[in-house]
Design an enzyme around this catalytic site. Sequence first.
Site, PDB file in Angstrom:
ATOM      1  CD  GLU A   1      15.203 -41.844  18.067  1.00 58.12           C
ATOM      2  OE1 GLU A   1      14.903 -43.136  18.346  1.00 58.12           O
ATOM      3  OE2 GLU A   1      16.149 -41.130  18.460  1.00 58.12           O
TER       4      GLU A   1
ATOM      5  CG  PHE B   1      13.505 -52.234  28.179  1.00 57.10           C
ATOM      6  CD1 PHE B   1      14.709 -51.876  28.734  1.00 57.10           C
ATOM      7  CD2 PHE B   1      13.422 -52.222  26.908  1.00 57.10           C
ATOM      8  CE1 PHE B   1      15.742 -51.519  27.732  1.00 57.10           C
ATOM      9  CE2 PHE B   1      14.365 -52.270  26.068  1.00 57.10           C
ATOM     10  CZ  PHE B   1      15.472 -51.728  26.526  1.00 57.10           C
ATOM     11  CD  GLN B   2      14.145 -49.099  24.277  1.00 58.34           C
ATOM     12  OE1 GLN B   2      13.126 -49.547  23.680  1.00 58.34           O
ATOM     13  NE2 GLN B   2      15.203 -48.742  23.955  1.00 58.34           N
TER      14      GLN B   2
ATOM     15  CE  LYS C   1       5.320 -55.751  21.328  1.00 57.90           C
ATOM     16  NZ  LYS C   1       6.325 -56.374  21.989  1.00 57.90           N
TER      17      LYS C   1
ATOM     18  CG  MET D   1      24.414 -14.853  18.365  1.00 56.81           C
ATOM     19  SD  MET D   1      24.815 -13.375  17.344  1.00 56.81           S
ATOM     20  CE  MET D   1      23.804 -13.670  15.837  1.00 56.81           C
TER      21      MET D   1
END
Length: 576
Positions: free
Chosen positions: A50, A112-113, A162, A476
């Site tokens: 993602e 969940f999630q 949802k 760096m």
Amino acid sequence: MKMTGAEILVETLKREGVKHIFGYPGGVILNIFDLLYDDKDIQLILTRHEQGAVHAADGYARSTGKPGVVLVTSGPGATNTITGIATASMDSIPLVVFSGQVPTMLIGNDAFQEADIVGISRPCTKYNYLAKDVRDLSRIIREAFHIATTGRPGPVLIDLPKDVTASKADFTWPEVKIRSYNPTYEGNRWMIQQAANLIAKSKRAVIIAGGGVIISGAHKELKELAEVTNIPVTMTLMGLGGFPGTHPLSLGMPGMHGTYYANKSIQESDLLIAIGMRFDDRVTGKIDAFAPHAKIIHIDIDPTSIRKNVRVDIPIVGDVKRVLTVLNKMLREDMKEQWDEVRKAWLRQIDLWRQERPMTYTYSDDVIKPQFVVEKIFELTKGDAIISTEVGQNQMWAAQFFKFDRPRMWLTSGGLGTMGYGFPAAIGAQIAHPNKLVIDIAGDGSIQMNIQELATAVINKLPVKVAILNNRYLGMVRQWQELFFAGRYSHTHLEVVPDFVKLAEAYGAVGLRATKPSEVESVLKEAFKIKKTVFMDFVVHWKEKVFPMVPAGAPIDHMLFEEKPEKEEKKLKAVK
């Protein structure tokens, strides 16, 4: 006509002109992905992470000026977008990010999630929404695109429960009206007149151009201002390409790794004209010692950026393009100065500084210098390539040795400094510009942050080129450790680095390698001919540092330079 929330979403995106979405599926947004399965108007680019999706949308947006669009699932899918969102926020990049969410009745129950992505993203979005009613969905999406792309652009997040995407409502196309959101586009004419008067009186003026010049499409107006008044221009990291890098009035980049002559010009100037930039600490160095003799004109569309970091004598809030249009008209019609004569002594002094400390590096016949690779890329492409970078030494060498003459050809994480940005950003730019050469200049540390996006590039047949400056260090950080921590290289040596040639081949891409300077040009030429994703592994000198350099907290004219052995002076390479 009644539609589900998912159908309203897709229809609204089409009406907003969206052609590409970058994303990753998950349970709560499967109904949206199902709609996109047969859709002929919108292409969803499946990334492998993602964060890669957001960076790809960011590269798409930077290279086109259009908003990038992202679609991810709830929970970890949403939280994985945060680094990309923060990157876009710091650099004022327009994104609209759609995150799935558990049904509204489960929000707050640790389902969940589930993640409070609205709360998590609030500090790094321009605005965000939790869509609670399907009847509001088209309005919310329209407002999101409007907010993301107007005023000072930035990312907007919409959280989609949802049940909202599954519910039905009549489709509407509402007019965008947001009472509390009214960006200022027209600058105050009296203040612009005062700016014109100061410009006419100044003898040692310098323009500092930032990313706002590119965002507002003001590159032509900036060039006119510089040429009419004969004022030299230095571009911040985000402003590269806003003024032609090969122009005689170009001073290159200022600040920590800027040119000596840009920094000296700022410090000795009597007038700074700051256009679409925010005086970042990497530009100013020690604030108390910054431009001590100069009056400052600051033009920016974001009023909170003016006077935030430095004192300003003439603040002008407005769109850079519109303000410069008015300013240029005033200077042409009302001011009768002989600009060439006024600036002659000043430009002569700048030329002396340029000759005293040109942007240089010590060439070697034995080992590849990373600056040489960037120089060769510029030479072979003649500047006609979209360049993205990772973050670190590779980024600074690209900024120093590739001359950008046009806007939207330079994609880099400026404000946040996000490692892993460059490769997915290059993918997004290549999606937007299928016929353009797109090159990611990378380090061996940064490229591993989102290297899984090789699959995205290969499956979409994208001919992205990646030039890895491989020094087997976090370069760096190692440089700082050598200069300021007595050479104690704590956890910066990447003892295990993958064979990038074999890795590319494992994904179905092409891998090439150069270990000697004599091989660099042939590897680049071969890569540019191949119509596939190519990883080029340039094995460079591990101790090479980015110079010049201003130590943290020092004035910007207190610079460190490369120490060159006397016997190597003849090998000095100067960028003209």
